[in-house]
Design an enzyme around this catalytic site. Structure first.
Site, PDB file in Angstrom:
ATOM      1  N   GLY A 203       0.784  -1.235   0.000  1.00 16.64           N
ATOM      2  CA  GLY A 203       0.000   0.000   0.000  1.00 16.64           C
ATOM      3  C   GLY A 203       0.807   1.272   0.000  1.00 16.64           C
ATOM      4  O   GLY A 203       0.296   2.320   0.397  1.00 16.64           O
TER       5      GLY A 203
ATOM      6  N   TYR B  80       3.203 -13.585 -15.192  1.00 11.98           N
ATOM      7  CA  TYR B  80       2.378 -12.688 -14.369  1.00 11.98           C
ATOM      8  C   TYR B  80       0.909 -13.097 -14.446  1.00 11.98           C
ATOM      9  O   TYR B  80       0.225 -13.195 -13.419  1.00 11.98           O
ATOM     10  CB  TYR B  80       2.561 -11.252 -14.851  1.00 11.98           C
ATOM     11  CG  TYR B  80       1.623 -10.263 -14.214  1.00 11.98           C
ATOM     12  CD1 TYR B  80       1.854  -9.778 -12.929  1.00 11.98           C
ATOM     13  CD2 TYR B  80       0.499  -9.801 -14.898  1.00 11.98           C
ATOM     14  CE1 TYR B  80       0.979  -8.866 -12.337  1.00 11.98           C
ATOM     15  CE2 TYR B  80      -0.373  -8.894 -14.320  1.00 11.98           C
ATOM     16  CZ  TYR B  80      -0.122  -8.422 -13.043  1.00 11.98           C
ATOM     17  OH  TYR B  80      -0.982  -7.528 -12.463  1.00 11.98           O
TER      18      TYR B  80
ATOM     19  N   ILE C   1      -2.053   1.711  -6.715  1.00  6.22           N
ATOM     20  CA  ILE C   1      -3.406   1.343  -6.310  1.00  6.22           C
ATOM     21  C   ILE C   1      -3.507   1.171  -4.799  1.00  6.22           C
ATOM     22  O   ILE C   1      -4.456   1.642  -4.167  1.00  6.22           O
ATOM     23  CB  ILE C   1      -3.842   0.052  -7.032  1.00  6.22           C
ATOM     24  CG1 ILE C   1      -3.995   0.314  -8.533  1.00  6.22           C
ATOM     25  CG2 ILE C   1      -5.137  -0.504  -6.442  1.00  6.22           C
ATOM     26  CD1 ILE C   1      -4.144  -0.941  -9.367  1.00  6.22           C
ATOM     27  N   GLY C   2      -2.542   0.484  -4.204  1.00 10.93           N
ATOM     28  CA  GLY C   2      -2.581   0.259  -2.763  1.00 10.93           C
ATOM     29  C   GLY C   2      -2.569   1.550  -1.973  1.00 10.93           C
ATOM     30  O   GLY C   2      -3.298   1.704  -0.982  1.00 10.93           O
TER      31      GLY C   2
END
Length: 255
Positions: free
Chosen positions: A14, A151, A18-19
């Site tokens: 985070g 991935y 995004i986090g």
């Protein structure tokens, strides 16, 4: 803006992208948050941005000793049960199948799959009944993007785990869902190890193949993740695409 006052959340991975956007919305809404990351620069910057309502700690999801210690840190720093767990940490290195090395393969699965699995396992006893888990997967697990084979496989495995976990935890009232981002404007652009020219080409490709003809923002993914975590109280076992239509078989408009 939603109110998260009195709620406690852990955002694994985070400190950027995004986090960090998820953590920022939680803090702005009044939640108490613990955020993890590996990069010292990102850790310092995230701590400054999130302020006193967030605990920002170094933790490597690929290191199972660190995963064990994370459980102790969460219990100590947040105290009591956790309401929401966001599993966001991942790596993505661009390489066609013919060029993938064993080291790259192992590194991806160590973080994106094994690390995520055992992080959730370690934190489950701390998750309160009626809480939620939200995984960050990717539309790459269904779209067959060239160069993203390993991935994509790790994210497919992660989604399978999320589905099983949703079944196993429903008796505790814990909902388990996932967001599947498409092309998002993050600091790395979704991949590591690309040159500036390669990254620009990757971004151009993303814009061209996304029906909405743009990249999404980390905050747009964060809002979807928080909807699943907090507001979608009758939803579990769902993967929500946040991708501008890229994986939805929507026709891309012609210029």
């Amino acid at each position: 803006m939603s109110t998260y006052t009195g709620q406690k959340a852990v955002v694994v991975g985070g400190t950027a992208g995004i986090g960090l956007a998820i953590a920022e919305r939680l803090v702005e809404g009044g939640a108490e948050v613990l955020v993890t990351g590996r990069n010292p620069v990102n850790l310092k910057e995230a701590s400054a941005r999130l302020g006193a309502s967030a605990r920002v700690i170094a933790s490597d999801m690929a290191d199972l000793t660190a995963v064990g210690a994370l459980g102790e840190s969460v219990a100590e720093l947040l105290g009591g049960a956790v309401d929401h767990l966001f599993v966001n940490a991942a790596i993505a290195e661009f390489a066609p199948v013919a060029a993938v090395t064993e080291e790259q393969y192992d590194r991806h699965f160590a973080v994106n799959t094994k690390g995520a699995f055992f992080t959730v396992q370690r934190l489950l006893p701390l998750l309160r009944e009626g809480g939620s888990i939200v995984f960050t997967t990717s539309i790459a697990d269904t779209t067959g993007v060239p160069g993203m084979g390993v991935y994509s496989a790790t994210k497919s495995a992660l989604w399978s785990f999320a589905q099983v976990l949703a079944s196993e935890l429903v008796a505790r009232g814990i909902r388990v869902n996932a967001v599947a981002p498409g092309y998002i404007d993050t600091p790395t652009g979704g991949t590591q190890g690309l040159s500036a020219e390669q990254r620009a080409a990757f971004k151009e490709q993303g814009d061209a193949t996304t029906p909405m003809r743009r990249h999404g923002t980390p905050d747009e993914v964060a809002r979807a993740a928080l909807f699943l975590a907090v507001d979608a109280t009758f939803t579990t076992g769902v993967k929500l695409a946040v991708d501008g239509g890229a994986a939805q078989h929507i026709s891309v408009p012609k210029d």
